[in-house]
Design an enzyme around this catalytic site. Structure first.
Site, PDB file in Angstrom:
ATOM      1  N   LEU A 105     -10.318  26.748   2.114  1.00 44.30           N
ATOM      2  CA  LEU A 105      -9.178  27.637   2.333  1.00 44.30           C
ATOM      3  C   LEU A 105      -9.141  28.063   3.786  1.00 44.30           C
ATOM      4  CD1 LEU A 105     -10.768  30.531   2.403  1.00 44.30           C
ATOM      5  CD2 LEU A 105     -10.230  30.600  -0.030  1.00 44.30           C
ATOM      6  N   SER A 106      -7.985  28.584   4.188  1.00 41.42           N
ATOM      7  CA  SER A 106      -7.840  29.106   5.539  1.00 41.42           C
ATOM      8  C   SER A 106      -7.086  30.419   5.429  1.00 41.42           C
ATOM      9  CB  SER A 106      -7.071  28.110   6.412  1.00 41.42           C
ATOM     10  OG  SER A 106      -5.751  28.011   5.939  1.00 41.42           O
ATOM     11  N   ALA A 116     -13.856  22.226   5.013  1.00 37.37           N
ATOM     12  CA  ALA A 116     -13.988  21.443   3.785  1.00 37.37           C
ATOM     13  C   ALA A 116     -14.826  22.180   2.757  1.00 37.37           C
ATOM     14  CB  ALA A 116     -14.608  20.090   4.093  1.00 37.37           C
ATOM     15  N   ASP A 134       0.851  -1.186   0.000  1.00 32.50           N
ATOM     16  CA  ASP A 134       0.000   0.000   0.000  1.00 32.50           C
ATOM     17  C   ASP A 134       0.881   1.227   0.000  1.00 32.50           C
ATOM     18  OD1 ASP A 134      -2.686  -0.721  -0.084  1.00 32.50           O
ATOM     19  OD2 ASP A 134      -2.566  -1.492   1.955  1.00 32.50           O
ATOM     20  N   ASP A 141      -5.837  -4.405   5.844  1.00 36.80           N
ATOM     21  CA  ASP A 141      -6.496  -4.397   7.145  1.00 36.80           C
ATOM     22  C   ASP A 141      -8.014  -4.356   7.059  1.00 36.80           C
ATOM     23  OD1 ASP A 141      -6.633  -1.900   6.147  1.00 36.80           O
ATOM     24  OD2 ASP A 141      -5.796  -0.885   7.896  1.00 36.80           O
ATOM     25  N   GLU A 191      -1.679  18.972   6.318  1.00 38.05           N
ATOM     26  CA  GLU A 191      -1.123  19.787   5.235  1.00 38.05           C
ATOM     27  C   GLU A 191      -0.768  21.173   5.763  1.00 38.05           C
ATOM     28  OE1 GLU A 191      -3.836  17.983   4.955  1.00 38.05           O
ATOM     29  OE2 GLU A 191      -3.655  16.690   3.192  1.00 38.05           O
ATOM     30  N   THR A 216     -15.171  25.632   2.341  1.00 39.57           N
ATOM     31  CA  THR A 216     -14.489  26.778   1.723  1.00 39.57           C
ATOM     32  C   THR A 216     -13.178  26.345   1.080  1.00 39.57           C
ATOM     33  OG1 THR A 216     -13.328  27.246   3.764  1.00 39.57           O
ATOM     34  CG2 THR A 216     -15.439  28.350   3.440  1.00 39.57           C
TER      35      THR A 216
END
Lengths: 687, 569
Positions: free
Chosen positions: A388-389, A384, A314, A523, A355, A386
């Site tokens: 953006l931050s 999630a 994986d 798994d 991230e 928008t």
């Protein structure tokens, strides 16, 4: 999939290996060695069984010699050393088993005396011993209690301490549905309450299997062990023919050979060295795996691991760290890297995603941007919706996020964005990375390059695999472009992009059609068919019950990189067997030169020319060969348990090295060994 | 040892080396059913055979059906040959009026020719009628060799195929081996032999008047044709009692060279055929290298031991410069005798141009040991190849584990079942050789057949059973084999050596054929490298040595030391 990235070769919490000859193991092993003399048990090992029969025969001759006044001193010593040969072999097995015993005992304690609260239909609850639970029973477990049996959570969420089996003290979450629904008997519930449906019959649970395996109680011969046993039995028969007929051939020239010396000749010629160590090697191989915190359901799987041609790995967690991380700041013309880095840092302060944290780490680390000086007026956390931050520092409105979201914020149409900006976005996307845009107000500052970072050292590892003849295949849900980029960076031989469980299964079947053996780890419940189809399927301990049932190994650390070590352990097991077999057969040449002249020198004095070791006397020569033959078993126990040293390399190089060490070494060593024993025998006046 | 002597040896090996490839590739085409340059002539004949006997050439057989067909063919062959021997007195073409062959000798002879051994407990020119020689013995010289080739091709296909249930058709392989390989080769060779002066006639004998005026009857017969197939099929049963030492079988040094070449040619080329058919030519060359190293060593060893000479004879006043010339033909000398001795035993030919029993202890040990190694250097036509494959499997199994994988040979995994059959096969040789030799050494009436007392007598017995079980057929000389005991036991040893060996090998082939052919990778044990050749040589020597060293120590080895010490028995 667990995000823990365990890459340690030897898990730190694995029980420390007791010393080879620690008193705690030695004592019980000596006792067990005698118990294993039982011929019914020794039957499983034809070579040692024959040795025991011969030892018994020579003992009878010794008694006869005592009675009628024959050379009892000689036959007595031969008999004693033949018994030692058998004992050393059973001792080797006992030591190998003893090493697993300690771990098995602690597991047994964890399992002992469990009671369960069985839920009958109509919600009546009854307390019963855990050993009476059947498949399909439903039990209730409260915080603080031990889970009575392996099963599936059907109701509730709780944290569970699984350290009894994994050695890992951090609790894990178990919940109904999904990939975390499996619980193991003997583990402790720390919080909340679970309703569990029992999925195994009594005695068939994971811990029971583990105990049986470690103790070697249920050990069955593996296919390769069977094949080797057949060869060793065949050699034993051939030497039996050679020795028995020698009596007749010698009779032609009037030499009457005593049964004692023929018995000595037979035992030194049959492959007692490998015969005596064979089962110890197998047990030790399993034990090594256990020390790596991997439980195999059978020795067959460990052997198959050595044969694996293709590894299905994986991507996430094995090849890459699993999170996209910022690696570059690419400013538009007119903006310095420093400015872009600072803006990205400020805009990411409120981004708690991995991230976002990686952008902060990159900016403060590689780009040495100091932390924020002023308190922001407003913080826009990542969401999630928008995508953006950012922060508002007075008039400065800094934003970072998905390219289209940031463009919308800045009010810039994509086509009118700066040329360099569009080029950077395009290049990053094509390389399989993710571009994030950074803007201040309506001004685009540049792009942050996010990518899946390949673990350091993994490329070299794959190169080693390739040298060993093993193909690595990366399995990922990414699109083909991203997958190809990571595949080439990591140096895998092939990849499966946008892989569904069906794709994996199909890939495995296709490889197997071509005669290849496949190993994979997984798994989830949807991995189960592929795990079952693969020749070596490793399930994560954190995985579902279905996955654990389908696999033939369970990794207690839930570390997907383990697959590579498992393959190496499998190879080492086979190599140890082959090396000692070669050694054992090569040994015979010297024994002939010791015994044949000794047998016939009375009839044909000329044959003393074959006594190239210049052994003191015929009797001393025979006794020395027998003693050497017994002692070499003891001397090789550490090697059998530890395994021959293994460095990953191609077959040709391995063969050259091992052939030199164990083949040529096996030819030469006994000449020296027998000579030394002979000197000792002569010095002590044993004959 | 002389330069000329070595040059003779080198010429032979060069000749073989030049022809193995074309011959090997030709046979690969023949047994794959492809067209060859002989097809325009032979393929109508071949199809005629199939039509006549109702064989569907496209229907293949599994290992069991193939083996049963071979056994059925062998039973018929045995019965018919036994009948010819027993009734030769009433059958035609018996100009000398020889009587019927006694039952035990007929059993021994029928088994001997059936199994490609050609052990002869009789003198051909004074026992066998022309009909027996041509319709009985010579037919078997073809069919026993062709049977060996067919079996080898079946085993070869097991490694060439993946997940296969069939190994070919025995009857088709048998016809092709005879028609495309043995027959054309024999015709050409027989003509060359005739040109070299070998007789080819149906006359019984000529009567000559010697210089002293005495009348001498010189036996004649269809020698050239029988000599050709005797060597090509690694049969070795001579027309005359003294075999290739007889001037009518082997008149000159040149005919000697051709004799050796034609016996070696097909067996050596078959390993190339194997490589070609399994799709890895390098494997064929690796086998050839293994054979060459051991054969050259064997030849060299005999050459050295014989030119070293016999100090006892030297002390009696014989010129030591010639070496030990006892039992050798002056027209061949040391080098050509050593060459013949090592190759006839490395192969399972068994023809001789010198008396192995008259060699020095070590010189006689080598031919015996070469047979005991299992007749794989390169062994009888076909039988040598499958013997070599068994050794390769054992080598791969023992050492292959050392690379950390389940042992594989040519992509086929070697597991318990294969090991079981391989072990069953290798048990036969020690059982038949040492078992019968030990019993004979203890029975007074069996010991009475020995020609020389002392360790040499034991060598005679040991060599006899070695030659029989190895299906070689050469004799040490000295042992009177035409007794009820030896006719029977040697016959059984020959049957064991051929059939008890090949049945497990065929079962092995069936099991191998059914396996998937795994692809080669860097992790695969390489079986075509010099390292593997060395390993294979080591396994062949060690396995053979370990089994027979004690017995050899009591025979030829002690004899050598006694000779050096000037002791006689």
């Amino acid at each position: 999939m667990s995000n823990r990235t365990t890459s340690a070769h030897q898990s730190s919490h694995a029980p420390a290996a007791p010393g080879l000859f620690a008193p705690a193991i030695l004592g019980p092993a000596v006792v067990a060695a005698f118990r294993k003399l039982d011929p019914r048990q020794l039957m499983r090992n034809p070579v040692i069984f024959v040795t025991e029969a011969v030892a018994a025969l020579v003992t009878l001759l010794f008694v006869r010699d005592l009675a009628i006044g024959g050379d009892a001193g000689f036959s007595g010593q031969i008999a004693a050393w033949l018994w030692f040969t058998v004992l050393f072999a059973t001792f080797a097995e006992a030591v190998a088993e003893g090493r697993g015993k300690a771990q098995a005992d602690s597991l047994k304690r964890a399992r002992s005396e469990l009671t369960a609260r069985l839920k009958h239909e109509g919600s009546r609850i009854e307390k019963v011993p855990a050993t009476t639970l059947k498949i399909g029973d439903v039990v209730i477990v409260e915080a603080g209690e031990l889970i009575p049996a392996d099963g599936e959570v059907i109701e509730g969420v709780a944290s569970v301490n699984e350290s009894a089996i994994t050695g890992e003290s951090a609790p894990v979450i178990r919940e109904a549905g999904g990939d975390r629904s499996a619980v193991t008997g003997g583990t402790q519930l720390l919080s909340d309450r679970l309703v569990i449906r029992v999925s195994v019959a009594p005695g068939g649970g994971f811990v029971d299997r583990m105990i049986a395996l470690i103790e070697g109680a249920k050990r069955q011969k593996t296919p390769n062990e069977i094949a080797l046993s057949i060869l060793l039995s065949g050699l034993t028969l051939i030497f039996l023919i050679a020795v028995v007929t020698l009596w007749g051939l010698a009779g032609y020239s009037g030499t009457v050979l005593s049964v004692t010396v023929l018995a000595a000749l037979l035992v030194t010629l049959i492959p007692t060295t490998i015969g005596g160590l064979l089962s110890a090697i197998g047990i030790a191989g399993m034990d090594r795996l256990v020390r790596f915190n991997v439980i195999a359901t059978s020795g067959r799987a460990v052997e198959a691991a050595g044969d694996v041609d293709t590894l299905l790995l994986d991507k996430t967690g094995t090849i890459t760290f699993g999170n996209r991380m910022a690696t570059d700041f690419l400013p538009v013309p007119g903006v310095s890297e420093k400015v872009l880095a600072e803006a990205a840092l400020l805009a990411s302060l409120a981004d708690e995603t991995p991230e976002g944290r990686s952008i902060v780490a990159l900016a403060t680390g590689e780009y040495r941007v100091p932390g924020p000086a002023a308190q922001p007026d407003a913080v826009i956390p990542f969401a999630a919706e928008t995508r953006l931050s950012g922060v508002d520092l007075g008039a400065r409105k800094l934003r970072k996020g998905a390219v289209d979201a940031v463009l919308r914020f800045a009010g810039v149409e994509e086509a009118r964005a700066p040329e360099a900006f569009r080029a950077a976005v395009d290049r990053i996307a094509r390389s399989g990375g993710t571009p994030l845009a950074v803007a201040e107000g309506n001004r685009l500052l540049g792009v942050v390059h996010l990518k899946d970072v390949v673990k350091p050292g993994i490329k070299e590892r794959f190169a080693q695999m390739r040298a060993m003849g093993i193909r690595t295949v990366m399995v990922t849900g990414d699109n083909p472009v991203t997958a190809a980029a990571i595949a080439s960076e990591a140096g895998v031989d092939d990849f499966l992009a946008q892989a569904t469980p069906e794709d994996k299964l199909a890939y495995i079947r296709k490889e197997q059609e071509g005669g290849r053996l496949i190993a994979m780890c997984g798994d989830g419940t949807n991995d189960a068919p592929a795990l079952a189809q693969a020749d070596v399927g490793v399930a994560m301990q954190t995985g579902t019950q279905a996955a654990r049932e389908a696999a033939n190994m369970v990794d207690l650390d839930s570390s997907p990189t383990k697959l590579i070590e498992i393959v190496e352990i499998g190879k080492q097991l086979l190599m140890t067997r082959g090396s000692l077999t070669t050694f054992s057969i090569a040994n015979d040449v010297a024994k002939y030169f010791a015994i044949i002249p000794a047998l016939f020198v009375a009839t044909y004095p000329g044959l003393n020319a074959l006594n190239i070791m210049a052994l003191t006397s015929p009797q001393s020569a025979i006794l020395s060969a027998v003693i050497f033959n017994a002692l070499i078993i003891i001397a090789l126990i550490p090697l059998a348990l530890r395994g021959v040293s293994y460095r990953p390399s191609g077959a040709a190089a391995l063969l050259r090295r091992n052939l030199l060490v164990y083949g040529v070494g096996g030819l030469v060593l006994p000449f020296i060994g027998i000579k030394l024993v002979d000197l000792a025998v002569a010095a002590l006046h044993l004959v | 040892m002389t330069l000329v002597g070595w040059a003779q040896i080198a010429v032979l090996f060069l000749l073989v080396l030049v022809t193995v490839k074309p011959l090997g590739l030709y046979m690969a085409r023949v047994f794959s059913g492809e067209r060859t340059f002989l097809s325009p002539v032979l393929s109508p004949v071949e199809r005629g055979f199939y039509r006549l006997s109702g064989i569907d050439e496209n229907r293949e057989q599994g290992w069991l059906a193939y083996t049963l067909a071979m056994l059925a063919f062998s039973v018929i062959g045995f019965v018919s040959l036994y009948a010819i021997l027993r009734f030769q007195d009433v059958l035609p073409l018996n100009p000398q009026g020889f009587p019927a062959v006694p039952p035990d000798l007929a059993f021994n002879t029928a088994v001997s020719f059936l199994t490609n051994t050609n052990w002869q407990n009789y003198a051909g020119e004074t026992t066998m009628s022309h009909l027996t020689q041509m319709a009985g013995l010579t037919v078997h010289n073809f069919t026993s060799a062709a049977t060996g080739i067919a079996l080898a091709m079946a085993v070869t296909r097991a490694f060439a195929r993946s997940k296969a249930t069939t190994l070919g058709n025995f009857w088709v392989d048998l016809v092709r081996a005879n028609l495309y390989v043995l027959l054309p080769f024999a015709v050409v060779t027989a003509l060359v032999f005739v040109a070299m002066g070998l007789p080819q006639t149906l006359d019984a004998s000529v009567t000559a008047t010697t210089l002293e005026g005495a009348q001498q009857t010189i036996a004649l017969g269809p020698v050239a044709s029988q000599e050709a197939i005797k060597q090509i099929g690694t049969n070795g049963g001579g027309f005359f009692n003294v075999n290739a030492a007889h001037p009518f079988e082997n008149p000159t040094a040149l005919s000697n060279l051709l004799n050796i070449y034609v016996m070696l040619a097909i067996s050596a080329a078959l390993v190339i055929t194997f490589g070609q058919m399994v799709g890895d030519r390098r494997q064929g060359w690796a086998f050839l290298a293994t054979i060459a190293v051991l054969l050259v060593a064997g030849v060299g060893f005999v050459y050295w031991a014989e030119t070293y000479g016999n100090p006892i004879l030297t002390s009696l006043g014989l010129d030591p410069s010639m070496g030990n010339m006892e039992g050798k033909e002056v027209r061949f000398g040391q080098s050509a005798s050593a060459l013949y001795a090592a190759i006839t035993t490395g192969l399972s030919d068994g023809g001789v141009n010198a008396m192995h029993g008259s060699f020095t202890g070590l010189g006689g040990l080598v031919p015996m040991f070469l047979i005991q190694l299992g007749e794989v250097l390169p062994g009888g036509t076909g039988s040598g190849l499958y013997g070599l494959i068994v050794f390769a499997l054992l080598s791969v199994f023992v050492a292959g584990l050392m690379v950390g994988r389940t042992p594989e040979f040519l992509g086929k995994k070697i597991e318990g079942r294969e090991m079981k059959y391989a072990v069953l096969a290798i048990l036969i040789l020690p059982l038949a050789i040492l078992g019968f030799a030990a019993i004979s050494a203890m029975l007074p009436f069996a010991v009475a057949s020995v020609g020389t007392p002392g360790p040499h007598g034991l060598s005679e017995i040991l060599y006899g059973f070695t030659s029989a079980a190895g299906n070689n057929g050469s004799a040490f000389g000295g042992l009177t084999g035409n007794t009820l005991w030896y006719n029977t036991t040697l016959g059984i040893a020959m049957l064991l050596g051929r059939f008890a060996y090949v049945i497990p090998v065929m079962a092995l082939a069936g099991s191998i054929a059914a396996k998937v052919k795994a692809p080669v990778s860097a992790g695969t044990f390489p079986t075509h490298t010099p390292l593997f050749v060395g390993l294979l040589i080591g396994i062949i020597l060690i396995l053979g040595g370990l089994q027979f060293f004690p017995a050899l120590a009591l025979g030829p080895i002690v004899e050598q030391f006694a000779m050096l010490a000037g002791q006689t028995f």
